[in-house]
Design an enzyme around this catalytic site. Structure first.
Site, mmCIF file in Angstrom:
data_model
loop_
_atom_site.group_PDB
_atom_site.id
_atom_site.type_symbol
_atom_site.label_atom_id
_atom_site.label_comp_id
_atom_site.label_asym_id
_atom_site.label_seq_id
_atom_site.Cartn_x
_atom_site.Cartn_y
_atom_site.Cartn_z
ATOM 1 N N TRP A 185 -9.536 6.314 9.645
ATOM 2 C CA TRP A 185 -8.838 5.677 8.429
ATOM 3 C C TRP A 185 -9.662 5.176 7.366
ATOM 4 O O TRP A 185 -10.736 4.717 7.812
ATOM 5 C CB TRP A 185 -8.064 4.285 9.071
ATOM 6 C CG TRP A 185 -7.490 3.779 7.897
ATOM 7 C CD1 TRP A 185 -6.345 4.137 7.252
ATOM 8 C CD2 TRP A 185 -7.848 2.620 7.403
ATOM 9 N NE1 TRP A 185 -6.112 3.267 6.131
ATOM 10 C CE2 TRP A 185 -7.101 2.119 6.190
ATOM 11 C CE3 TRP A 185 -9.011 1.552 7.458
ATOM 12 C CZ2 TRP A 185 -7.243 1.119 5.378
ATOM 13 C CZ3 TRP A 185 -9.228 0.443 6.625
ATOM 14 C CH2 TRP A 185 -8.401 0.313 5.597
ATOM 15 N N GLU A 226 -5.137 8.762 9.980
ATOM 16 C CA GLU A 226 -4.203 7.804 9.878
ATOM 17 C C GLU A 226 -3.721 7.497 8.482
ATOM 18 O O GLU A 226 -4.712 7.287 7.756
ATOM 19 C CB GLU A 226 -4.837 6.445 10.423
ATOM 20 C CG GLU A 226 -3.879 5.214 10.321
ATOM 21 C CD GLU A 226 -4.384 3.944 10.989
ATOM 22 O OE1 GLU A 226 -5.635 3.970 11.499
ATOM 23 O OE2 GLU A 226 -3.782 3.110 11.068
ATOM 24 N N LYS A 228 -1.350 5.595 5.499
ATOM 25 C CA LYS A 228 -0.980 4.272 5.036
ATOM 26 C C LYS A 228 -0.184 4.257 3.554
ATOM 27 O O LYS A 228 -0.298 5.179 2.741
ATOM 28 C CB LYS A 228 -2.282 3.582 4.872
ATOM 29 C CG LYS A 228 -2.143 1.915 4.826
ATOM 30 C CD LYS A 228 -3.198 1.312 4.905
ATOM 31 C CE LYS A 228 -3.152 -0.206 4.777
ATOM 32 N NZ LYS A 228 -3.951 -0.985 5.173
ATOM 33 N N ASP A 260 0.730 4.535 11.931
ATOM 34 C CA ASP A 260 0.693 2.994 12.339
ATOM 35 C C ASP A 260 2.017 2.483 11.827
ATOM 36 O O ASP A 260 2.425 2.704 10.861
ATOM 37 C CB ASP A 260 -0.611 2.499 11.374
ATOM 38 C CG ASP A 260 -0.729 1.065 11.675
ATOM 39 O OD1 ASP A 260 0.135 0.159 11.576
ATOM 40 O OD2 ASP A 260 -2.027 0.649 12.031
ATOM 41 N N HIS A 263 2.344 0.978 8.310
ATOM 42 C CA HIS A 263 1.883 1.454 7.335
ATOM 43 C C HIS A 263 3.137 2.333 6.710
ATOM 44 O O HIS A 263 2.757 3.407 5.875
ATOM 45 C CB HIS A 263 0.939 2.645 7.703
ATOM 46 C CG HIS A 263 -0.340 1.887 7.882
ATOM 47 N ND1 HIS A 263 -1.712 2.617 8.017
ATOM 48 C CD2 HIS A 263 -0.647 0.508 8.085
ATOM 49 C CE1 HIS A 263 -2.624 1.721 8.418
ATOM 50 N NE2 HIS A 263 -2.028 0.713 8.590
ATOM 51 N N HIS A 287 -0.562 3.848 16.182
ATOM 52 C CA HIS A 287 -1.205 2.418 16.189
ATOM 53 C C HIS A 287 -0.093 1.656 16.056
ATOM 54 O O HIS A 287 0.627 1.422 15.157
ATOM 55 C CB HIS A 287 -2.124 2.257 14.783
ATOM 56 C CG HIS A 287 -3.472 2.385 15.256
ATOM 57 N ND1 HIS A 287 -4.462 2.457 13.904
ATOM 58 C CD2 HIS A 287 -4.014 2.984 16.021
ATOM 59 C CE1 HIS A 287 -5.548 2.575 14.413
ATOM 60 N NE2 HIS A 287 -5.473 3.105 15.712
ATOM 61 N N ASP A 295 2.112 -5.143 5.878
ATOM 62 C CA ASP A 295 1.374 -4.519 6.810
ATOM 63 C C ASP A 295 0.607 -5.889 7.589
ATOM 64 O O ASP A 295 -0.781 -5.671 7.217
ATOM 65 C CB ASP A 295 0.555 -3.590 6.336
ATOM 66 C CG ASP A 295 -0.702 -2.731 7.427
ATOM 67 O OD1 ASP A 295 -0.113 -2.982 8.781
ATOM 68 O OD2 ASP A 295 -1.374 -2.463 7.151
ATOM 69 N N ASP A 297 -0.091 -6.834 10.459
ATOM 70 C CA ASP A 297 -0.948 -6.985 11.624
ATOM 71 C C ASP A 297 -0.909 -8.140 12.595
ATOM 72 O O ASP A 297 -1.583 -8.536 13.241
ATOM 73 C CB ASP A 297 -2.485 -6.558 11.417
ATOM 74 C CG ASP A 297 -2.587 -5.107 10.980
ATOM 75 O OD1 ASP A 297 -2.265 -4.344 11.850
ATOM 76 O OD2 ASP A 297 -2.984 -4.958 9.771
ATOM 77 N N ASP A 327 -3.161 -1.898 17.517
ATOM 78 C CA ASP A 327 -3.949 -2.272 16.278
ATOM 79 C C ASP A 327 -3.251 -3.476 15.551
ATOM 80 O O ASP A 327 -2.287 -3.425 14.834
ATOM 81 C CB ASP A 327 -4.026 -0.992 15.168
ATOM 82 C CG ASP A 327 -4.761 -1.414 14.209
ATOM 83 O OD1 ASP A 327 -5.549 -2.280 14.316
ATOM 84 O OD2 ASP A 327 -4.789 -0.683 13.079
HETATM 85 C C1 RNT Z 1 -5.598 -0.361 8.492
HETATM 86 C C2 RNT Z 1 -5.537 0.592 9.747
HETATM 87 C C3 RNT Z 1 -6.631 0.950 10.543
HETATM 88 C C4 RNT Z 1 -7.441 -0.350 11.092
HETATM 89 C C5 RNT Z 1 -8.253 -0.461 12.226
HETATM 90 C C6 RNT Z 1 -9.409 -1.471 12.251
HETATM 91 O O1 RNT Z 1 -4.787 -0.556 7.872
HETATM 92 O O2 RNT Z 1 -4.477 0.125 10.297
HETATM 93 O O3 RNT Z 1 -6.409 1.553 11.763
HETATM 94 O O4 RNT Z 1 -6.619 -1.445 11.343
HETATM 95 O O5 RNT Z 1 -9.288 0.766 11.805
HETATM 96 ZN ZN ZN Z 2 -4.198 1.164 12.150
#
Ligand code: RNT
Ligand code: ZN
Length: 409
Positions: A185, A226, A228, A260, A263, A287, A295, A297, A327
């Site tokens: 990523w 990945e 986003k 993810d 994302h 993810h 986003d 997390d 993640d």
């Molecule tokens: C960031 C991505 C990525 C990170 C990790 C730490 O938006 O989701 O995967 O969270 O690599």
């Molecule tokens: Zn991620």
């Protein structure tokens, strides 16, 4: 007979009434690894230079004091979290968790032996490993561009990092005899209105081609990229968008896409996207995360979104085609609980999906009996799922409903 066993017997009978074999569901669940990201334990500080703050438009917010402050605490806490999760597990590393024996090794010089202690640890704890290059939190990423930078010096630095990480990942996979997913990523993007969106994407294709030039045995490592939508301070444009990596992966058979859950546009869900890859024979990396309004997390929970994703995986029996990883990074609650809770929730969602009478539902669908399709989907929701989950934890010698007290003590 324990209380859990008695409960399970009742649940087993009830599920049998709709044609579901609970023993079989638990057996299948045993085959599905969940890859637990290691970075929830220390807010992504890593071992390379823990004082360098997080960059790349990602953030861990909160002040709970449980962040691991050194390597010893890191391993102790990670092991505790692992012990709370039943069944097959992997641990996802980031390049900044290298074992540099107290020295400094820059990202473009990372070697497999920096991860040999992780390999030993993984063997000892009977877990697989996944890997992530770290294309952020580094002075060469402070201009917000890495593999797609206009500066060839910056691009080359990160291309080297990507190549070195692939070597590490292949080494880990070989050592453990289990595929190590190497997930890339990059944060590259602009805060404000962007005029030339194509130029960076062309540079990224060229850099990816260089990173991916060396062939590796898919048995040992698979590269995922990945996508986003945006990051903090990178709101207007992300070079590595979903369409970008999808097109790359569909035209290059040496890599796959990582989706993810945070994302995408806030109301866009990824469950429906899985079969769009599987139908073309493409594997997918996930993810699993929980975006709250953005986003953010947040810690993964047993939510409808997660259930929907796992239902897709189970309905297609795509256990070895969809690679499931967590993640998220929440610093506002206990880090060990956060780490374990997310992985437990995914296992719960998988079990819930495996307890769906999917053969029967597929049959109704084919016959055009949409009434029964809907009714039996709803009937399943009210069956005693928790009794099966508790039994599953007991079989694996993992605490059931009192697990959180085992962590907080
Ligand atoms: C960031 C991505 C990525 C990170 C990790 C730490 O938006 O989701 O995967 O969270 O690599
Ligand atoms: Zn991620």
């Amino acid at each position: 007979m324990s209380k859990t066993e008695r409960g399970y017997e009742i649940a087993k009978e009830m599920y049998a009434q709709i044609g579901v074999d609970t023993d079989l569901a638990m057996e299948e669940l045993d085959k599905i690894p969940v890859s637990m990201h290691c970075w929830q334990i220390d807010d992504l500080s890593g071992f390379e230079n823990p004082d360098k703050g997080l960059t790349g438009g990602i953030q861990a917010t909160g002040n709970d004091p449980s962040r691991a402050r050194n390597k010893k605490e890191f391993y102790t806490n990670l092991e505790k979290a692992l012990s709370m999760v039943p069944g097959k597990k992997k641990v996802a590393l980031h390049a900044i968790y290298l074992d540099n024996s107290g020295g400094f090794t820059d990202r473009n010089q990372i070697r497999p032996d920096h991860f040999s202690s992780w390999v030993d640890w993984a063997k000892e704890h009977k877990v697989g490993l996944d890997f992530n290059p770290t294309y952020f939190s580094h002075k060469m990423a402070d201009m917000d561009f890495t593999l797609s930078s206009y500066d060839p010096h910056i691009r080359d630095f990160w291309i080297e990092h990507g190549k070195k990480c692939r070597q590490v990942s292949a080494y880990i996979g070989e050592q453990l005899g289990e595929t190590c997913i190497d997930n890339h990523w990059i944060p590259d993007g602009y805060k404000d209105i962007t005029i030339d969106k194509q130029a960076h994407r062309e540079l990224l294709i060229d850099s990816m081609d260089q990173v991916m030039a060396e062939p590796y045995d898919k048995k040992f490592t698979i590269d995922s990229w990945e996508s986003k939508l945006f990051g903090l301070g990178l709101e207007s444009y992300t070079v590595g968008s979903h369409e970008f990596y999808t097109n790359y992966a569909m035209t290059h058979d040496n890599c796959i896409v990582c989706m993810d859950m945070g994302h995408f546009h806030p109301t866009e869900q990824i469950a429906d996207k899985l079969t769009a890859y599987l139908a073309f024979g493409k594997e997918v990396m996930l993810h699993v995360s929980r975006p709250v309004r953005w986003d953010s997390d947040h810690v993964v929970i047993f939510s409808d979104e997660v259930k929907d994703v796992m239902a897709e995986v189970c309905r297609q029996r795509a256990f070895d085609k969809v690679h499931i990883g967590t993640d998220y990074f929440d610093a506002s609650i206990n880090r060990i609980v956060a780490q374990a809770l997310g992985a437990r929730s995914i296992k719960q969602a998988l079990l819930f999906a495996l307890l769906e009478p999917s053969d029967r539902l597929k049959e109704y669908e084919r016959q055009g009996d949409y009434t029964r399709r809907l009714a039996y989907s709803e009937i399943q929701k009210a069956l005693p799922f928790g009794l099966v989950w508790d039994r599953y934890c007991e079989i694996h010698d993992v605490p059931g409903m009192d697990w959180v007290e085992h962590v907080l003590g």
